[in-house]
Every structure is written in structure tokens, then in C-alpha cells.
Design a protein around this motif. Structure first.
Motif, PDB file in Angstrom:
ATOM      1  N   HIS A  29     -56.636 -29.792  48.462  1.00  0.00           N
ATOM      2  CA  HIS A  29     -56.269 -30.891  47.570  1.00  0.00           C
ATOM      3  C   HIS A  29     -57.039 -30.791  46.249  1.00  0.00           C
ATOM      4  O   HIS A  29     -56.447 -30.837  45.173  1.00  0.00           O
ATOM      5  CB  HIS A  29     -56.551 -32.219  48.261  1.00  0.00           C
ATOM      6  N   SER A  32     -56.103 -27.908  43.963  1.00  0.00           N
ATOM      7  CA  SER A  32     -54.895 -28.102  43.149  1.00  0.00           C
ATOM      8  C   SER A  32     -55.241 -28.718  41.789  1.00  0.00           C
ATOM      9  O   SER A  32     -54.621 -28.386  40.779  1.00  0.00           O
ATOM     10  CB  SER A  32     -53.868 -28.966  43.879  1.00  0.00           C
ATOM     11  N   PHE A  33     -56.252 -29.578  41.737  1.00  0.00           N
ATOM     12  CA  PHE A  33     -56.688 -30.155  40.460  1.00  0.00           C
ATOM     13  C   PHE A  33     -57.308 -29.101  39.551  1.00  0.00           C
ATOM     14  O   PHE A  33     -57.243 -29.192  38.328  1.00  0.00           O
ATOM     15  CB  PHE A  33     -57.702 -31.281  40.679  1.00  0.00           C
ATOM     16  N   LEU A  34     -57.942 -28.090  40.182  1.00  0.00           N
ATOM     17  CA  LEU A  34     -58.587 -27.017  39.421  1.00  0.00           C
ATOM     18  C   LEU A  34     -57.644 -25.847  39.168  1.00  0.00           C
ATOM     19  O   LEU A  34     -58.051 -24.841  38.606  1.00  0.00           O
ATOM     20  CB  LEU A  34     -59.824 -26.523  40.183  1.00  0.00           C
ATOM     21  N   GLU A  35     -56.399 -25.987  39.642  1.00  0.00           N
ATOM     22  CA  GLU A  35     -55.402 -24.922  39.549  1.00  0.00           C
ATOM     23  C   GLU A  35     -55.892 -23.634  40.207  1.00  0.00           C
ATOM     24  O   GLU A  35     -55.686 -22.531  39.709  1.00  0.00           O
ATOM     25  CB  GLU A  35     -54.992 -24.693  38.093  1.00  0.00           C
ATOM     26  N   GLN A  36     -56.558 -23.811  41.350  1.00  0.00           N
ATOM     27  CA  GLN A  36     -57.049 -22.689  42.145  1.00  0.00           C
ATOM     28  C   GLN A  36     -56.320 -22.705  43.486  1.00  0.00           C
ATOM     29  O   GLN A  36     -56.444 -23.667  44.247  1.00  0.00           O
ATOM     30  CB  GLN A  36     -58.563 -22.789  42.364  1.00  0.00           C
ATOM     31  N   ASP A  37     -55.573 -21.649  43.772  1.00  0.00           N
ATOM     32  CA  ASP A  37     -54.775 -21.610  44.999  1.00  0.00           C
ATOM     33  C   ASP A  37     -55.449 -20.880  46.151  1.00  0.00           C
ATOM     34  O   ASP A  37     -55.077 -21.081  47.302  1.00  0.00           O
ATOM     35  CB  ASP A  37     -53.425 -20.945  44.728  1.00  0.00           C
ATOM     36  N   GLY A  57     -52.695 -22.149  48.024  1.00  0.00           N
ATOM     37  CA  GLY A  57     -52.719 -23.600  47.985  1.00  0.00           C
ATOM     38  C   GLY A  57     -52.553 -24.278  49.325  1.00  0.00           C
ATOM     39  O   GLY A  57     -52.534 -25.494  49.409  1.00  0.00           O
TER      40      GLY A  57
END
Length: 72
Positions: A29, A32-37, A57
Motif C-alpha cells: 500500500h 504505491s504512494f512512492l510509485e515503487q512496485d 505492486g
């Protein structure tokens, strides 16, 4: 992990390591805010440190189970 109560009562050993699931979902979760999958997650508690993986993700799920064993 969610499971019906009857299933849990028949297989209580499946609940032994249920805690890391929440840490992994939280890691995905916040990733996803850090755009790290793709993430390596550490869920540190009072007496343990559980490591898990998020790929694309989504938490990586392994459906095998093994308690600590010895060969003596």
C-alpha cells in the motif's frame, strides 16, 4: 490471511505465522504512494523479524508451509 473458523479449528498450525500478512499488505500500500512496485519488506515485532516481498505492486504469496524442524 482470512479463513473460515471451522477451517482454522481443524488446522490451527496454519495460523502460526499469520502476522506477516498485514505487514506485507501495508508495504504494498505505501509502496504505491512512492510509485515503487518491487519491495523487500521487514515487519519487526517484539520477538521476531519477518521478511516478505512485494512484486509488481502485489504481495508475493507462497502457499507452502513448514514449521521449524530438526534432524535429530
Amino acid at each position: 490471511m482470512l479463513m473460515p473458523a471451522a477451517y482454522a479449528m481443524e488446522r490451527p498450525h496454519k495460523l502460526v505465522v499469520g502476522g506477516p500478512a498485514a505487514g506485507t499488505v501495508a508495504c504494498a500500500h505505501f509502496g504505491s504512494f512512492l510509485e515503487q512496485d518491487d519491495l523487500l519488506c521487514a515487519d519487526v515485532g517484539g520477538t521476531s523479524c519477518d521478511i516478505s516481498v512485494v512484486l509488481g505492486g502485489r504481495p508475493w504469496v507462497n502457499d507452502t508451509f513448514e514449521l521449524e524442524w530438526t534432524s535429530w
